[in-house]
Design a protein around this motif. Structure first.
Motif, PDB file in Angstrom:
ATOM      1  N   LEU A   1      14.601  11.002  -7.404  1.00 16.95           N
ATOM      2  CA  LEU A   1      15.648  10.731  -6.424  1.00 16.95           C
ATOM      3  C   LEU A   1      15.671   9.243  -6.108  1.00 16.95           C
ATOM      4  CD1 LEU A   1      14.843  13.700  -4.040  1.00 16.95           C
ATOM      5  CD2 LEU A   1      16.625  13.610  -5.769  1.00 16.95           C
ATOM      6  N   PRO A   2      16.827   8.733  -5.691  1.00 11.14           N
ATOM      7  CA  PRO A   2      16.869   7.321  -5.310  1.00 11.14           C
ATOM      8  C   PRO A   2      15.956   7.074  -4.099  1.00 11.14           C
ATOM      9  CG  PRO A   2      19.082   8.277  -5.363  1.00 11.14           C
ATOM     10  CD  PRO A   2      18.119   9.376  -5.601  1.00 11.14           C
ATOM     11  N   ARG A   3      15.206   5.974  -4.142  1.00 11.42           N
ATOM     12  CA  ARG A   3      14.318   5.618  -3.048  1.00 11.42           C
ATOM     13  C   ARG A   3      14.954   4.515  -2.202  1.00 11.42           C
ATOM     14  NH1 ARG A   3      10.337   2.575  -4.122  1.00 11.42           N
ATOM     15  NH2 ARG A   3      11.041   1.805  -6.108  1.00 11.42           N
TER      16      ARG A   3
ATOM     17  N   ILE B   1       3.718   4.001  -0.828  1.00 15.03           N
ATOM     18  CA  ILE B   1       3.920   3.659  -2.232  1.00 15.03           C
ATOM     19  C   ILE B   1       3.985   4.898  -3.131  1.00 15.03           C
ATOM     20  CG2 ILE B   1       1.497   3.393  -2.910  1.00 15.03           C
ATOM     21  CD1 ILE B   1       2.319   0.739  -4.202  1.00 15.03           C
ATOM     22  N   TRP B   2       3.276   5.968  -2.759  1.00 14.70           N
ATOM     23  CA  TRP B   2       3.234   7.164  -3.593  1.00 14.70           C
ATOM     24  C   TRP B   2       4.040   8.306  -3.001  1.00 14.70           C
ATOM     25  CZ3 TRP B   2       1.802   4.996  -7.715  1.00 14.70           C
ATOM     26  CH2 TRP B   2       0.757   4.080  -7.771  1.00 14.70           C
ATOM     27  N   ASP B   3       4.889   8.045  -2.015  1.00 18.41           N
ATOM     28  CA  ASP B   3       5.711   9.103  -1.418  1.00 18.41           C
ATOM     29  C   ASP B   3       6.704   9.641  -2.442  1.00 18.41           C
ATOM     30  OD1 ASP B   3       4.372   8.684   0.910  1.00 18.41           O
ATOM     31  OD2 ASP B   3       6.061   7.835   2.014  1.00 18.41           O
ATOM     32  N   TRP B   4       6.926  10.946  -2.398  1.00 21.14           N
ATOM     33  CA  TRP B   4       7.860  11.616  -3.304  1.00 21.14           C
ATOM     34  C   TRP B   4       8.730  12.542  -2.477  1.00 21.14           C
ATOM     35  CZ3 TRP B   4      10.139  11.519  -7.771  1.00 21.14           C
ATOM     36  CH2 TRP B   4      10.693  12.667  -8.328  1.00 21.14           C
ATOM     37  N   ASP B   5      10.063  12.360  -2.537  1.00 24.74           N
ATOM     38  CA  ASP B   5      10.994  13.176  -1.765  1.00 24.74           C
ATOM     39  C   ASP B   5      11.555  14.343  -2.552  1.00 24.74           C
ATOM     40  OD1 ASP B   5      10.672  11.529   0.417  1.00 24.74           O
ATOM     41  OD2 ASP B   5      12.328  10.220  -0.149  1.00 24.74           O
ATOM     42  N   GLY B   6      11.246  14.412  -3.832  1.00 30.86           N
ATOM     43  CA  GLY B   6      11.774  15.477  -4.679  1.00 30.86           C
ATOM     44  C   GLY B   6      10.975  16.762  -4.545  1.00 30.86           C
TER      45      GLY B   6
ATOM     46  N   VAL C   1       5.889  13.971 -12.584  1.00 34.54           N
ATOM     47  CA  VAL C   1       6.486  12.664 -12.295  1.00 34.54           C
ATOM     48  C   VAL C   1       5.398  11.621 -12.071  1.00 34.54           C
ATOM     49  CG1 VAL C   1       8.005  11.392 -10.756  1.00 34.54           C
ATOM     50  CG2 VAL C   1       8.493  13.785 -11.270  1.00 34.54           C
ATOM     51  N   ARG C   2       5.482  10.568 -12.857  1.00 33.90           N
ATOM     52  CA  ARG C   2       4.513   9.479 -12.778  1.00 33.90           C
ATOM     53  C   ARG C   2       5.213   8.223 -12.273  1.00 33.90           C
ATOM     54  NH1 ARG C   2      -0.373   9.164 -14.851  1.00 33.90           N
ATOM     55  NH2 ARG C   2      -1.314   7.143 -15.170  1.00 33.90           N
ATOM     56  N   ARG C   3       4.565   7.534 -11.348  1.00 34.57           N
ATOM     57  CA  ARG C   3       5.093   6.264 -10.839  1.00 34.57           C
ATOM     58  C   ARG C   3       4.163   5.144 -11.288  1.00 34.57           C
ATOM     59  NH1 ARG C   3       6.768   6.658  -5.060  1.00 34.57           N
ATOM     60  NH2 ARG C   3       8.547   7.595  -6.093  1.00 34.57           N
ATOM     61  N   ASP C   4       4.758   4.120 -11.897  1.00 38.09           N
ATOM     62  CA  ASP C   4       4.023   2.930 -12.333  1.00 38.09           C
ATOM     63  C   ASP C   4       4.452   1.760 -11.463  1.00 38.09           C
ATOM     64  OD1 ASP C   4       3.001   4.413 -14.519  1.00 38.09           O
ATOM     65  OD2 ASP C   4       4.818   3.978 -15.662  1.00 38.09           O
ATOM     66  N   VAL C   5       3.491   0.998 -10.995  1.00 34.40           N
ATOM     67  CA  VAL C   5       3.751  -0.150 -10.120  1.00 34.40           C
ATOM     68  C   VAL C   5       3.164  -1.392 -10.780  1.00 34.40           C
ATOM     69  CG1 VAL C   5       3.304  -1.152  -7.855  1.00 34.40           C
ATOM     70  CG2 VAL C   5       3.699   1.306  -8.064  1.00 34.40           C
ATOM     71  N   LEU C   6       4.028  -2.343 -11.123  1.00 34.04           N
ATOM     72  CA  LEU C   6       3.605  -3.621 -11.690  1.00 34.04           C
ATOM     73  C   LEU C   6       3.589  -4.639 -10.546  1.00 34.04           C
ATOM     74  CD1 LEU C   6       2.971  -5.551 -14.036  1.00 34.04           C
ATOM     75  CD2 LEU C   6       5.441  -5.754 -14.398  1.00 34.04           C
ATOM     76  N   VAL C   7       2.410  -5.064 -10.135  1.00 39.34           N
ATOM     77  CA  VAL C   7       2.252  -5.947  -8.972  1.00 39.34           C
ATOM     78  C   VAL C   7       2.591  -7.382  -9.378  1.00 39.34           C
ATOM     79  CG1 VAL C   7       0.667  -6.791  -7.211  1.00 39.34           C
ATOM     80  CG2 VAL C   7       0.479  -4.431  -8.033  1.00 39.34           C
ATOM     81  N   LEU C   8       3.555  -7.970  -8.669  1.00 38.20           N
ATOM     82  CA  LEU C   8       3.968  -9.351  -8.935  1.00 38.20           C
ATOM     83  C   LEU C   8       3.296 -10.336  -7.988  1.00 38.20           C
ATOM     84  CD1 LEU C   8       7.786  -8.751  -9.432  1.00 38.20           C
ATOM     85  CD2 LEU C   8       6.024  -8.905 -11.188  1.00 38.20           C
ATOM     86  N   ASP C   9       3.078  -9.908  -6.732  1.00 38.60           N
ATOM     87  CA  ASP C   9       2.490 -10.790  -5.719  1.00 38.60           C
ATOM     88  C   ASP C   9       1.665  -9.946  -4.764  1.00 38.60           C
ATOM     89  OD1 ASP C   9       1.829 -12.806  -3.979  1.00 38.60           O
ATOM     90  OD2 ASP C   9       3.882 -13.288  -3.395  1.00 38.60           O
TER      91      ASP C   9
END
Length: 193
Positions: A98-100, A85-90, A35-43
Protein backbone atom coordinates in the motif's frame (compact mmCIF):
# COMPACT_ATOMS: atom_id res chain seq x y z
CA UNK A 1 19.14 3.95 40.35
CA UNK A 2 16.27 3.66 37.82
CA UNK A 3 17.55 6.80 36.06
CA UNK A 4 21.00 5.26 35.72
CA UNK A 5 19.63 2.02 34.29
CA UNK A 6 17.47 3.97 31.82
CA UNK A 7 20.49 6.06 30.76
CA UNK A 8 22.60 2.93 30.19
CA UNK A 9 19.78 1.34 28.15
CA UNK A 10 19.51 4.51 26.03
CA UNK A 11 23.24 4.50 25.32
CA UNK A 12 23.16 0.81 24.34
CA UNK A 13 20.13 1.46 22.13
CA UNK A 14 21.85 4.40 20.38
CA UNK A 15 25.01 2.35 19.77
CA UNK A 16 22.96 -0.52 18.34
CA UNK A 17 20.93 1.83 16.09
CA UNK A 18 24.09 3.57 14.84
CA UNK A 19 25.65 0.20 14.05
CA UNK A 20 22.56 -1.16 12.28
CA UNK A 21 21.58 1.97 10.32
CA UNK A 22 25.01 3.30 9.36
CA UNK A 23 25.46 5.33 6.20
CA UNK A 24 25.57 3.37 2.90
CA UNK A 25 24.23 0.19 4.51
CA UNK A 26 21.14 -1.67 3.34
CA UNK A 27 18.89 -3.01 6.09
CA UNK A 28 16.17 -5.53 5.20
CA UNK A 29 13.31 -7.12 7.06
CA UNK A 30 10.05 -8.90 6.34
CA UNK A 31 7.14 -6.62 7.31
CA UNK A 32 4.53 -9.25 6.43
CA UNK A 33 4.70 -12.93 5.53
CA UNK A 34 5.61 -12.35 1.84
CA UNK A 35 6.60 -8.65 1.93
CA UNK A 36 10.17 -7.53 2.39
CA UNK A 37 11.25 -3.93 2.98
CA UNK A 38 14.78 -2.84 2.08
CA UNK A 39 16.17 0.43 3.44
CA UNK A 40 19.27 1.99 1.86
CA UNK A 41 20.60 4.50 4.42
CA UNK A 42 21.87 7.72 2.82
CA UNK A 43 22.47 9.82 5.96
CA UNK A 44 22.64 8.65 9.56
CA UNK A 45 23.53 12.01 11.15
CA UNK A 46 20.06 12.43 12.71
CA UNK A 47 19.77 8.97 14.26
CA UNK A 48 19.85 10.57 17.73
CA UNK A 49 16.72 12.52 16.75
CA UNK A 50 14.93 9.32 15.75
CA UNK A 51 15.20 9.31 11.96
CA UNK A 52 17.49 8.66 9.00
CA UNK A 53 17.50 9.81 5.39
CA UNK A 54 17.05 6.74 3.21
CA UNK A 55 15.67 5.23 0.03
CA UNK A 56 13.10 2.47 0.47
CA UNK A 57 11.69 -0.36 -1.55
CA UNK A 58 8.88 -2.61 -0.35
CA UNK A 59 8.22 -5.68 -2.46
CA UNK A 60 6.22 -8.88 -2.34
CA UNK A 61 8.79 -11.65 -2.79
CA UNK A 62 6.15 -14.26 -3.73
CA UNK A 63 4.65 -12.00 -6.42
CA UNK A 64 8.10 -11.44 -7.92
CA UNK A 65 8.94 -15.17 -7.86
CA UNK A 66 5.68 -16.03 -9.64
CA UNK A 67 6.01 -13.24 -12.20
CA UNK A 68 2.96 -11.28 -10.99
CA UNK A 69 5.06 -8.13 -10.50
CA UNK A 70 8.58 -7.10 -11.45
CA UNK A 71 11.52 -6.18 -9.25
CA UNK A 72 11.25 -2.57 -8.05
CA UNK A 73 14.03 -0.02 -7.66
CA UNK A 74 14.61 1.99 -4.51
CA UNK A 75 12.45 5.11 -4.20
CA UNK A 76 13.58 8.71 -3.87
CA UNK A 77 15.32 9.94 -0.71
CA UNK A 78 12.94 10.36 2.22
CA UNK A 79 12.86 10.78 5.96
CA UNK A 80 12.34 7.48 7.79
CA UNK A 81 11.34 7.53 11.43
CA UNK A 82 12.99 4.63 13.24
CA UNK A 83 9.88 3.95 15.35
CA UNK A 84 7.75 3.28 12.27
CA UNK A 85 10.30 2.03 9.74
CA UNK A 86 8.86 -1.51 9.70
CA UNK A 87 5.15 -0.61 9.98
CA UNK A 88 2.88 -2.45 7.54
CA UNK A 89 -0.71 -1.32 6.86
CA UNK A 90 -1.60 -4.18 4.53
CA UNK A 91 -2.88 -7.65 5.26
CA UNK A 92 -0.77 -9.78 7.65
CA UNK A 93 -0.22 -12.40 4.94
CA UNK A 94 1.21 -9.80 2.58
CA UNK A 95 -0.48 -8.92 -0.68
CA UNK A 96 0.20 -5.78 -2.65
CA UNK A 97 2.11 -3.00 -0.92
CA UNK A 98 0.00 0.00 0.00
CA UNK A 99 1.15 3.58 -0.48
CA UNK A 100 2.96 4.87 2.62
CA UNK A 101 2.99 8.36 4.08
CA UNK A 102 6.29 9.75 2.81
CA UNK A 103 8.23 12.77 4.00
CA UNK A 104 10.53 13.57 1.08
CA UNK A 105 14.03 14.81 1.83
CA UNK A 106 14.09 18.29 0.31
CA UNK A 107 16.71 20.95 0.81
CA UNK A 108 15.50 24.53 0.56
CA UNK A 109 18.25 25.44 -1.94
CA UNK A 110 17.11 22.73 -4.37
CA UNK A 111 13.48 23.87 -4.25
CA UNK A 112 14.48 27.52 -4.51
CA UNK A 113 16.58 26.80 -7.63
CA UNK A 114 13.76 24.83 -9.27
CA UNK A 115 11.21 27.56 -8.58
CA UNK A 116 13.60 30.26 -9.82
CA UNK A 117 14.01 28.33 -13.10
CA UNK A 118 10.24 28.29 -13.64
CA UNK A 119 9.62 31.81 -12.32
CA UNK A 120 12.69 34.04 -12.87
CA UNK A 121 10.96 37.08 -11.36
CA UNK A 122 9.86 35.27 -8.18
CA UNK A 123 10.98 36.66 -4.83
CA UNK A 124 12.10 33.83 -2.56
CA UNK A 125 13.21 34.01 1.06
CA UNK A 126 14.18 31.06 3.24
CA UNK A 127 14.21 30.92 7.01
CA UNK A 128 15.61 28.04 9.08
CA UNK A 129 12.99 27.27 11.71
CA UNK A 130 14.93 24.71 13.77
CA UNK A 131 18.66 24.28 13.22
CA UNK A 132 18.82 20.94 15.07
CA UNK A 133 16.33 19.33 12.70
CA UNK A 134 17.15 21.57 9.71
CA UNK A 135 13.45 22.43 9.24
CA UNK A 136 12.77 25.46 7.08
CA UNK A 137 10.09 27.82 5.79
CA UNK A 138 10.24 29.35 2.31
CA UNK A 139 8.17 32.37 1.29
CA UNK A 140 7.60 32.68 -2.44
CA UNK A 141 6.00 35.69 -4.18
CA UNK A 142 5.00 34.98 -7.79
CA UNK A 143 3.07 37.63 -9.72
CA UNK A 144 1.00 38.75 -6.73
CA UNK A 145 0.54 35.19 -5.38
CA UNK A 146 2.11 34.39 -2.02
CA UNK A 147 3.02 30.81 -1.17
CA UNK A 148 4.76 29.46 1.88
CA UNK A 149 6.51 26.08 1.67
CA UNK A 150 7.34 24.35 4.93
CA UNK A 151 9.52 21.31 5.50
CA UNK A 152 10.47 19.45 8.63
CA UNK A 153 11.61 15.89 9.22
CA UNK A 154 8.99 15.35 11.90
CA UNK A 155 6.08 17.32 10.45
CA UNK A 156 6.43 16.76 6.71
CA UNK A 157 6.48 18.85 3.55
CA UNK A 158 3.65 21.11 2.52
CA UNK A 159 2.50 24.44 1.16
CA UNK A 160 0.27 27.27 2.29
CA UNK A 161 -1.49 29.56 -0.20
CA UNK A 162 -1.52 32.74 1.89
CA UNK A 163 -4.08 34.56 -0.30
CA UNK A 164 -6.60 31.70 -0.34
CA UNK A 165 -6.21 30.39 3.23
CA UNK A 166 -9.46 29.09 4.65
CA UNK A 167 -10.56 29.73 8.23
CA UNK A 168 -10.65 25.96 8.93
CA UNK A 169 -6.94 25.65 8.08
CA UNK A 170 -5.83 28.84 9.80
CA UNK A 171 -3.72 27.04 12.43
CA UNK A 172 -2.83 23.96 10.38
CA UNK A 173 0.77 23.14 9.54
CA UNK A 174 -0.01 23.48 5.84
CA UNK A 175 -2.95 23.53 3.41
CA UNK A 176 -1.65 20.75 1.17
CA UNK A 177 0.91 18.06 2.02
CA UNK A 178 3.35 17.38 -0.81
CA UNK A 179 5.18 14.15 -1.62
CA UNK A 180 7.95 15.46 -3.88
CA UNK A 181 9.68 18.52 -5.26
CA UNK A 182 7.82 18.04 -8.56
CA UNK A 183 4.49 18.35 -6.70
CA UNK A 184 5.74 21.58 -5.12
CA UNK A 185 6.69 23.09 -8.48
CA UNK A 186 3.38 21.94 -10.05
CA UNK A 187 1.45 23.58 -7.19
CA UNK A 188 3.26 26.88 -7.85
CA UNK A 189 2.56 26.58 -11.59
CA UNK A 190 -1.16 25.95 -10.93
CA UNK A 191 -1.35 28.96 -8.60
CA UNK A 192 0.45 31.23 -11.09
CA UNK A 193 -1.80 30.18 -13.98
Amino acid sequence: MAYMIRAICNVISQVWLRHRFKKSSTVSRFVARDVRRDVLVLDDAYIGNGYVVARVRTRNILYIARGITTEENFGTPEILHLKSIWDWDGMPWGGASLPRQVIPYIESEQLSDRLQQHFPSAQITVEIMNSEYQSWCMKVAIDGKNLEYVWGPLSGFGVIDLKNRSVENLFAYCDVYLGSMDEAVNFACDCAA
